[in-house]
Design an enzyme around this catalytic site. Sequence first.
Site, mmCIF file in Angstrom:
data_model
loop_
_atom_site.group_PDB
_atom_site.id
_atom_site.type_symbol
_atom_site.label_atom_id
_atom_site.label_comp_id
_atom_site.label_asym_id
_atom_site.label_seq_id
_atom_site.Cartn_x
_atom_site.Cartn_y
_atom_site.Cartn_z
ATOM 1 C CD GLU A 71 0.344 -6.544 -0.128
ATOM 2 O OE1 GLU A 71 0.975 -6.485 0.949
ATOM 3 O OE2 GLU A 71 -0.879 -6.328 -0.201
ATOM 4 C CG HIS A 140 -5.172 2.890 -3.339
ATOM 5 N ND1 HIS A 140 -4.744 3.394 -2.152
ATOM 6 C CD2 HIS A 140 -5.677 1.657 -3.069
ATOM 7 C CE1 HIS A 140 -4.986 2.503 -1.191
ATOM 8 N NE2 HIS A 140 -5.550 1.445 -1.717
#
Lengths: 339, 341
Positions: A71, A140
């Site tokens: 990322e 999440h």
Amino acid sequence: MNAQTAIPEVKTREMSYAEAIRDAMAIALERDPTVILMGEDIGVYGGAFQVTGDLVERFGTDRVMDTPISELGGAGVAVGAALTGLKPIFEFQFSDFAALAMEQIVNQAAKMRYMLGGEAAVPLVFRMPAGSGTGAAAQHSQSFEAWFGHVPGLKVVQPSTPADAKGLLLAALEDPDPVIIFEHKLLYKMKAQVPEGYYTTPIGKAQIMRPGRDVTIVASAIMVHRALEAAEKLAKDGIDAEVIDLRSVRPIDRDTIIASVRKTGRLLCVYEGVRTLGVGAEISAMIAESEAFDYLDAPILRLGGAEAPIPYNPDLERAAVPQAPAIEAAARQLVRREV
Amino acid sequence: MTMKDKVETAQDNLPFAIRHFSPDALRAALKKMYLIRLFEEGAEDSYTRGLIHGTMHLSIGQEASAVATCMELTDADKITSTHRGHGHCIAKGAEVGRMFAEFFGKETGYCHGRGGSMHIADVKTGNLGANGIVGGGLPIAVGAALTAKRLGRDDVTICFFGDGANNEGAFHEALNMASVWKLPVIFVCENNKYGMSTSIERSTAVRYIADRAVAYSMPGETVDGNDFSAVAEAMHRAIARARAGEGPSLVENLTYRWRGHSKSDRNRYRTKDEIESWMARDPIARFRADLITHGILNDESATALQQAAEADVAQGIEFAKASPAPQITEVTKFVHAEVSA
Ligand SMILES: Cc1ncc(C[n+]2csc(CCOP(=O)(O)OP(=O)(O)O)c2C)c(N)n1
Ligand SMILES: [Mg+2]
């Protein structure tokens, strides 16, 4: 249905929120050869939430690029590409993983133009699936809009409808600076009419979803739908709520919110991010500092996420973020001046 | 005892695991492998029935890697695990009842219903937890090894991670620090060829993850991760090195997940042939056959182990179903330490 985006003569088509985003990306890839998509599993897998879908088949792997699970590096590559002539749309698989890329987003992308005295630009779009309600627990399910909204140099939007999801993405690509789009995961399957072809929805403009006289409810993303549900219930008891879809966290649409609160005299802010130091705190302060203050008939109320990570157990998970009954109850309290 | 005589004379030709572990330990290992397989099948079935929500990542096909890696560990040794962590948790010694309870979101679960599959942990047996963040456990494992070294303990930390995680910066930073500080940590890569849909070939600049070890001056070894004995042998060397204060190692177990990445995978990035060829290399069937060949078990006693694991799983599900859910008012419990008034 969507006064500020749907031009009456334009043909519309029913699409899901995910399809509308894909449609926007396909239009962008067709119109502008410098647009590329980057992200994890956005190619043959079609994206974790099937948003990119078949785009790799239509546009090839040079323009729809699967990145390694990197990322920080991936976001940085997008920044470098944007700085030098490409227009990347970078998908984080979950907005939570943007935490790994904070350096490139906050220290680099957001400040590059300023630090270089206006000599450089980073026109790119970060797409971030956000929010709770899927049972995916603490890492999440987060809502980071206040985090990014705190950073000058970024623009931050949260579409709540398919038409806005498409129009805001196309507007983000037109924008000369970095834009973060929070897509709410629970909305991906929501269907509505969406204008066909190219159009943009202005960044920085809220939208009145339901006009009303008695109380202003400013909500964002999935909370817009919960607020509308609450407003229907309130209407049965003669309480006329005005529901405003914030749409943009940075910049924030002062004019629409101040005008509404001047009219209703009551303000309820509803957002999914953690309540303390959240988007509602900013809106409340903005009203307290504005000419609308004199029109308030009741204290301002905020409903936000619990002061906790998102829990796994489904009942706890529901209890951790505002639901329609809580919105309804809070609006009633305001109207009856029980706060 | 003709079998035993033969075994002793051919000692050097026996697989490491047969030479090194007691028959009881080997039988317990096979039972754990069954337990992992059956636990995950039970979890999958409960998910289909709507008893479990969210998503989960199954490690079916990778059981040898989890169990062989943990063979020599005690409760004092630590592991950090991954999103595909059910096998690690069982291998390290967790009870399936409390694991099911966690998946069912119950107060009796290992995380009191707050974590679910992706955060399954059992801190008391040294499992510091699965992780929802790919690569999240890598530096944490280095920190656990630092504790052991500073406090003069001889426990080691095993850091499980996937092939996909090796492309996170955290991987590289963690290996470098572990090496510079000679810490007792073993990085165990479960290379199942894919990070979600992205193959190693498309994501990684080296052919084997163990090739990365050179850059951090530590031993790196790639083994057949479906061969219990091969994994156990590589781990034996790495653990001995760590306990002797000689520093970290990287062990790469080549394996394969039979199921999709998670509940939303359509398997569009791999072929049916590939999946079937790996199913033919079932690590459990292979270990069972090896144990029978070497006289540790016969077919009947092997089946009895499998049935015992089935009973544990059935009981575990019942325990989870009967357990209470957390109090809805306790959303903010565990955010901070509870301070008694
Ligand atoms: C930082 C971060 N990025 C992406 C993800 C989404 N994700 C979860 S598992 C996974 C694949 C991981 O691959 P690998 O490390 O090989 O482990 P495997 O799933 O194969 O066991 C991805 C991309 C995540 N959870 N965290
Ligand atoms: Mg993998």
